[in-house]
Design an enzyme around this catalytic site. Sequence first.
Site, PDB file in Angstrom:
ATOM      1  N   GLU A 122     -23.800  -3.870  -7.248  1.00  0.00           N
ATOM      2  CA  GLU A 122     -23.096  -4.973  -6.926  1.00  0.00           C
ATOM      3  C   GLU A 122     -21.632  -4.647  -6.727  1.00  0.00           C
ATOM      4  O   GLU A 122     -21.011  -3.730  -7.154  1.00  0.00           O
ATOM      5  CB  GLU A 122     -23.239  -6.213  -7.914  1.00  0.00           C
ATOM      6  CG  GLU A 122     -24.551  -6.567  -8.172  1.00  0.00           C
ATOM      7  CD  GLU A 122     -24.952  -7.685  -9.041  1.00  0.00           C
ATOM      8  OE1 GLU A 122     -24.083  -8.466  -9.162  1.00  0.00           O
ATOM      9  OE2 GLU A 122     -26.150  -7.735  -9.527  1.00  0.00           O
ATOM     10  N   CYS A 135     -13.806  -5.229  -6.260  1.00  0.00           N
ATOM     11  CA  CYS A 135     -14.081  -4.717  -7.511  1.00  0.00           C
ATOM     12  C   CYS A 135     -15.435  -3.885  -7.117  1.00  0.00           C
ATOM     13  O   CYS A 135     -16.443  -4.563  -6.781  1.00  0.00           O
ATOM     14  CB  CYS A 135     -14.455  -6.034  -8.483  1.00  0.00           C
ATOM     15  SG  CYS A 135     -15.045  -5.404 -10.043  1.00  0.00           S
ATOM     16  N   CYS A 142     -25.182   0.902 -16.714  1.00  0.00           N
ATOM     17  CA  CYS A 142     -24.100   1.560 -17.558  1.00  0.00           C
ATOM     18  C   CYS A 142     -24.699   1.912 -18.907  1.00  0.00           C
ATOM     19  O   CYS A 142     -25.750   1.262 -19.416  1.00  0.00           O
ATOM     20  CB  CYS A 142     -23.043   0.369 -17.834  1.00  0.00           C
ATOM     21  SG  CYS A 142     -21.558   1.158 -18.641  1.00  0.00           S
ATOM     22  N   CYS A 146     -22.310  -2.016 -24.384  1.00  0.00           N
ATOM     23  CA  CYS A 146     -21.426  -3.333 -24.837  1.00  0.00           C
ATOM     24  C   CYS A 146     -22.400  -4.592 -24.953  1.00  0.00           C
ATOM     25  O   CYS A 146     -22.714  -4.809 -23.964  1.00  0.00           O
ATOM     26  CB  CYS A 146     -20.170  -3.398 -24.065  1.00  0.00           C
ATOM     27  SG  CYS A 146     -19.153  -2.015 -24.097  1.00  0.00           S
ATOM     28  N   CYS A 149     -21.785  -7.368 -22.177  1.00  0.00           N
ATOM     29  CA  CYS A 149     -21.546  -7.201 -20.992  1.00  0.00           C
ATOM     30  C   CYS A 149     -23.006  -7.222 -20.306  1.00  0.00           C
ATOM     31  O   CYS A 149     -24.182  -6.456 -20.790  1.00  0.00           O
ATOM     32  CB  CYS A 149     -20.817  -5.945 -20.798  1.00  0.00           C
ATOM     33  SG  CYS A 149     -20.919  -5.207 -18.993  1.00  0.00           S
ATOM     34  N   CYS A 364     -16.500 -11.072 -14.409  1.00  0.00           N
ATOM     35  CA  CYS A 364     -16.636 -10.010 -15.132  1.00  0.00           C
ATOM     36  C   CYS A 364     -17.616  -9.808 -16.419  1.00  0.00           C
ATOM     37  O   CYS A 364     -18.004 -10.876 -16.827  1.00  0.00           O
ATOM     38  CB  CYS A 364     -15.415  -9.843 -15.974  1.00  0.00           C
ATOM     39  SG  CYS A 364     -13.737  -9.831 -15.054  1.00  0.00           S
TER      40      CYS A 364
HETATM   41  N1  SAH Z   1     -16.782   0.029 -17.911  1.00  0.00           N
HETATM   42  C1  SAH Z   1     -15.588  -0.145 -17.511  1.00  0.00           C
HETATM   43  C2  SAH Z   1     -15.553  -1.110 -16.292  1.00  0.00           C
HETATM   44  C3  SAH Z   1     -16.492  -2.256 -15.997  1.00  0.00           C
HETATM   45  S1  SAH Z   1     -16.432  -3.722 -16.989  1.00  0.00           S
HETATM   46  C4  SAH Z   1     -14.878  -0.908 -18.594  1.00  0.00           C
HETATM   47  O1  SAH Z   1     -15.467  -1.272 -19.503  1.00  0.00           O
HETATM   48  O2  SAH Z   1     -13.785  -1.250 -18.496  1.00  0.00           O
HETATM   49  C5  SAH Z   1     -15.118  -4.519 -16.497  1.00  0.00           C
HETATM   50  C6  SAH Z   1     -14.508  -5.557 -17.397  1.00  0.00           C
HETATM   51  O3  SAH Z   1     -15.349  -6.585 -17.833  1.00  0.00           O
HETATM   52  C7  SAH Z   1     -14.180  -4.853 -18.917  1.00  0.00           C
HETATM   53  O4  SAH Z   1     -13.010  -5.341 -19.276  1.00  0.00           O
HETATM   54  C8  SAH Z   1     -15.470  -5.430 -19.641  1.00  0.00           C
HETATM   55  O5  SAH Z   1     -14.991  -5.515 -20.906  1.00  0.00           O
HETATM   56  C9  SAH Z   1     -15.270  -6.876 -19.146  1.00  0.00           C
HETATM   57  N2  SAH Z   1     -16.309  -7.529 -19.575  1.00  0.00           N
HETATM   58  C10 SAH Z   1     -17.778  -7.061 -19.801  1.00  0.00           C
HETATM   59  N3  SAH Z   1     -18.726  -8.235 -20.142  1.00  0.00           N
HETATM   60  C11 SAH Z   1     -17.790  -9.162 -20.041  1.00  0.00           C
HETATM   61  C12 SAH Z   1     -18.132 -10.551 -20.189  1.00  0.00           C
HETATM   62  N4  SAH Z   1     -19.392 -11.149 -20.486  1.00  0.00           N
HETATM   63  N5  SAH Z   1     -17.027 -11.376 -20.065  1.00  0.00           N
HETATM   64  C13 SAH Z   1     -15.824 -11.076 -19.900  1.00  0.00           C
HETATM   65  N6  SAH Z   1     -15.518  -9.830 -19.419  1.00  0.00           N
HETATM   66  C14 SAH Z   1     -16.430  -9.194 -19.623  1.00  0.00           C
END
Ligand code: SAH
Length: 386
Positions: A122, A135, A142, A146, A149, A364
């Site tokens: 995406e 973005c 991934c 986490c 996410c 995000c």
């Molecule tokens: N892997 C990289 C880039 C992708 S995530 C990283 O971790 O930075 C992009 C951003 O979205 C990161 O800051 C991540 O922690 C955040 N993110 C992931 N899940 C989220 C959620 N459910 N709500 C808000 N931010 C989230």
Amino acid sequence: MTSGGARTGPRPGTPGGRTGRSGTPDGAGRASRYDLDRDGLGSVVEEVAPGAPRYRVVQLWEGMHRRLLAPEELTELPVPLRAALGDHPALAPALQPEEVWDADGGETRKWVWRLADGARIETVLLHYPARSTVCVSTQAGCAMACGFCATGQAGFARNLRLGEIVEQVARAAREAGERGRRLSRVVFMGMGEPLANYDATWGAVVRLHDDLGLSARHLTISTVGIVPGIRRLAAEELPVNLAVSLHAADDATRDELVPVNRRYPLAELSGACRAYVDATGRRLSLEWALIDHVNDTTSDVGALAAFARPLGAHVNLIPLNPTPGYPVQGSPPARVRAFRDGLRMTGVNVTVRRTRGRDIDAACGQLATRGSEHRVTAPRRRLGPG
Ligand code: SAH
């Protein structure tokens, strides 16, 4: 949802000939038009039209990089050459639009792309009054796991190739241009961990800078905190912005929220960030998704301030966006404000980021395409508690 309107059908076979700098060390995925550098494009022109004048290569290159057109759209090329280039497998597009979603009154657009091998990724384009930002994804899925996410919940498919990353930007820049906007910023914050696919990500950065004309100061790599990757980045020539997804500033909480912290704990992460700031002079940003009663307490404010202040970092707060696999909610507005104000009192620069595209799962952490059986077919409502 609007129809994607694919311009080109799927292409069989893998491209032969030169492919320029390639994307992935593991060879997954198929080389496509933006994997080719100038020499690679020159070889394709020579192959389909032996003895063609050199300016044809320049026209092709400029058409693709300056005007963001497909080879078959370049009307300045003779019709037979245009047709031959359009049919050449090395010049196939990497991305087929599978779904296109608009939100926020057309100010946010999300594409779900199907790649040549069936993987899905995406891309999100965000228009702001003064600029447009895209973005981009760097991996299909991934592996960082986490829990909050959606991409992490879905697991890892493969690294993207350089051409698959660059084409996301080219397609978004073209779309922005057609709306009278100019794409000026790229954030590597889509699906995947950019520093776990370092070569393709950095190759794309160099391409975007050198060939698409984006300034390094308008490119941001966001990482979960892969320490060797940050140190490698610090030694590169282009000083891009670095964002670190911190989310917790004590190891016990961060081990839970961001499992890679067990491998690269906060003290090491802080050292790598220091090295980055010292080497590049760029301001570091720390991303913090506020999770109700998990990382939004006064002791979190203190720990974050202690981490951020010595690095001169800017903190971006965002209330956690809902995802299907994570039961905990984002902090309510009053707790977000209290956290922001508490942090501000310690002298740390802090911004609360506005959530965009939440209702189309473009916000995000909400990017999560897998197989078609998991595809979102209608905008979903925000999940309630329980
Ligand atoms: N892997 C990289 C880039 C992708 S995530 C990283 O971790 O930075 C992009 C951003 O979205 C990161 O800051 C991540 O922690 C955040 N993110 C992931 N899940 C989220 C959620 N459910 N709500 C808000 N931010 C989230």
